[in-house]
Scaffold this motif. Structure first.
Motif, mmCIF file in Angstrom:
data_model
loop_
_atom_site.group_PDB
_atom_site.id
_atom_site.type_symbol
_atom_site.label_atom_id
_atom_site.label_comp_id
_atom_site.label_asym_id
_atom_site.label_seq_id
_atom_site.Cartn_x
_atom_site.Cartn_y
_atom_site.Cartn_z
ATOM 1 N N GLU A 2 0.811 -1.308 -0.114
ATOM 2 C CA GLU A 2 0.166 -0.032 0.041
ATOM 3 C C GLU A 2 1.059 1.351 -0.042
ATOM 4 N N HIS A 3 2.096 1.187 0.627
ATOM 5 C CA HIS A 3 2.759 2.449 0.726
ATOM 6 C C HIS A 3 3.400 2.649 -0.754
ATOM 7 N N PHE A 4 3.908 1.762 -1.239
ATOM 8 C CA PHE A 4 4.322 1.852 -2.593
ATOM 9 C C PHE A 4 3.342 2.092 -3.851
ATOM 10 N N ALA A 5 2.016 1.883 -3.565
ATOM 11 C CA ALA A 5 1.078 1.844 -4.365
ATOM 12 C C ALA A 5 0.653 3.566 -4.200
ATOM 13 N N ARG A 6 0.616 4.101 -3.094
ATOM 14 C CA ARG A 6 0.552 5.471 -2.844
ATOM 15 C C ARG A 6 1.394 6.234 -3.272
ATOM 16 N N GLN A 7 2.717 6.012 -3.140
ATOM 17 C CA GLN A 7 4.004 6.682 -3.813
ATOM 18 C C GLN A 7 3.981 6.625 -5.380
ATOM 19 N N ASP A 17 11.422 5.165 -12.289
ATOM 20 C CA ASP A 17 12.174 4.943 -11.142
ATOM 21 C C ASP A 17 12.540 3.893 -10.568
ATOM 22 N N GLN A 18 13.415 3.520 -10.064
ATOM 23 C CA GLN A 18 13.733 2.132 -9.674
ATOM 24 C C GLN A 18 13.630 2.266 -8.003
ATOM 25 N N ALA A 44 3.196 -5.915 -9.381
ATOM 26 C CA ALA A 44 3.470 -6.005 -10.526
ATOM 27 C C ALA A 44 2.433 -6.470 -11.310
ATOM 28 N N SER A 45 1.366 -7.279 -10.618
ATOM 29 C CA SER A 45 0.232 -7.916 -11.074
ATOM 30 C C SER A 45 -0.922 -6.918 -11.155
ATOM 31 N N LEU A 46 -0.368 -5.728 -10.523
ATOM 32 C CA LEU A 46 -1.588 -4.473 -10.859
ATOM 33 C C LEU A 46 -0.963 -3.543 -11.649
ATOM 34 N N GLY A 47 0.133 -3.765 -12.281
ATOM 35 C CA GLY A 47 0.464 -2.969 -13.228
ATOM 36 C C GLY A 47 1.168 -1.861 -12.744
ATOM 37 N N LEU A 48 1.572 -1.733 -11.649
ATOM 38 C CA LEU A 48 2.376 -0.519 -10.897
ATOM 39 C C LEU A 48 3.735 -0.677 -11.141
ATOM 40 N N GLN A 53 14.139 -9.899 -13.073
ATOM 41 C CA GLN A 53 15.128 -10.907 -12.493
ATOM 42 C C GLN A 53 16.679 -10.380 -12.731
ATOM 43 N N GLY A 54 17.278 -10.281 -11.306
ATOM 44 C CA GLY A 54 18.574 -9.735 -11.419
ATOM 45 C C GLY A 54 18.688 -8.154 -11.449
ATOM 46 N N LYS A 55 17.375 -7.473 -11.586
ATOM 47 C CA LYS A 55 17.684 -6.239 -11.746
ATOM 48 C C LYS A 55 16.725 -5.400 -10.826
ATOM 49 N N ARG A 56 16.855 -4.146 -10.561
ATOM 50 C CA ARG A 56 15.748 -3.429 -9.528
ATOM 51 C C ARG A 56 14.624 -3.412 -10.255
ATOM 52 N N THR A 57 13.421 -3.283 -9.218
ATOM 53 C CA THR A 57 12.091 -3.180 -9.687
ATOM 54 C C THR A 57 11.765 -1.603 -10.107
ATOM 55 N N VAL A 58 11.125 -1.333 -11.244
ATOM 56 C CA VAL A 58 10.958 -0.263 -11.932
ATOM 57 C C VAL A 58 9.297 0.073 -12.010
ATOM 58 N N ALA A 59 9.068 1.367 -11.635
ATOM 59 C CA ALA A 59 7.710 2.030 -11.569
ATOM 60 C C ALA A 59 7.328 2.017 -12.996
#
Length: 228
Positions: A2-7, A17-18, A44-48, A53-59
């Motif tokens: 929820e924190h990241f969804a709001r961000q 942004d990573q 990720a399943s919400l498309g946010l 794999q092996g990399k940082r998560t991206v918005a």
């Protein structure tokens, strides 16, 4: 999650942004790496976000977001953007519920037609007697859900129900007045009567007329500075 969804929805984290690495996030939030991983996968399943794999998560950009997901809808509310989302969902309502009324006229079972007439009569009875706005809106919501049920398209029902779930947070007694009850009662009765007559075009037009007035009223309230 929820924190990241709001961000993300609020724009603090922008598209491209990573997010911090999973071990760092686990340390920040004081939870395990598997929990972080699970939360990111759900985002990720919400498309946010996109989990790589092996990399940082991206918005991701809002074109990828699942606007019908409760987590995303709540993020819009929490970041002060609930009205904008509600505007768009009302437009979706006009498209979907006009179609659901048309299908209901073709497919409704006799018991469903009878139930729609009962709900329309319940609204009429409230209008004649107590004029209780909360009770009226309760019957209103039940009426719209029954139309969707009578379409006998379960996927359509689920989408409409999901939209209603968000809109109901703003769909309060402040949205109507006692003076409007007779007109609103008539609009719902017109939908029920068209479905009972097995008139798909008439049912579509009646629902479009009703919901177009809802959208116009919300726009007028916003322009006048009144909270929707």
């Amino acid at each position: 999650m929820e924190h990241f969804a709001r961000q993300i929805v609020g724009g603090t984290i922008k598209p491209g942004d990573q997010l911090d690495a999973e071990p760092d996030l686990a340390s920040q939030f004081g939870i395990s790496k598997p929990t972080i991983r699970e939360s990111l996968q759900h985002l990720a399943s919400l498309g946010l976000v996109r989990v790589q794999q092996g990399k940082r998560t991206v918005a991701l950009d809002d074109a990828d977001w699942d606007f019908l997901a409760p987590v995303v809808q709540e993020a819009f509310q929490q970041t002060g953007q609930g009205y904008e989302l509600a505007e768009q969902l009302h437009e979706v309502r006009m498209i979907l519920e006009a179609s659901s009324a048309e299908l209901a006229a073709l497919r409704a079972e006799p018991a469903q037609v009878e139930r729609l007439q009962e709900l329309a009569e319940a609204m009429a009875e409230i209008t004649r007697t107590t004029q209780d706005l909360e009770d009226f809106l309760r019957e209103d919501r039940a009426f719209h859900e029954m139309v969707a049920r009578a379409s006998r398209n379960r996927a359509l029902l689920q989408v409409i129900r999901n939209i209603h779930q968000f809109l109901s947070t703003n769909w309060t007694i402040s949205t109507i007045t006692v003076a409007e009850l007779p007109h609103l009662t008539g609009l719902h009765a017109a939908v029920a009567d068209a479905i009972e007559r097995r008139d798909p075009e008439g049912a579509r037009r009646a629902m479009q007329t009703h919901l177009s007035e809802v959208v116009a009223k919300r726009a007028a309230r916003r322009q006048s500075g009144v909270s929707p």
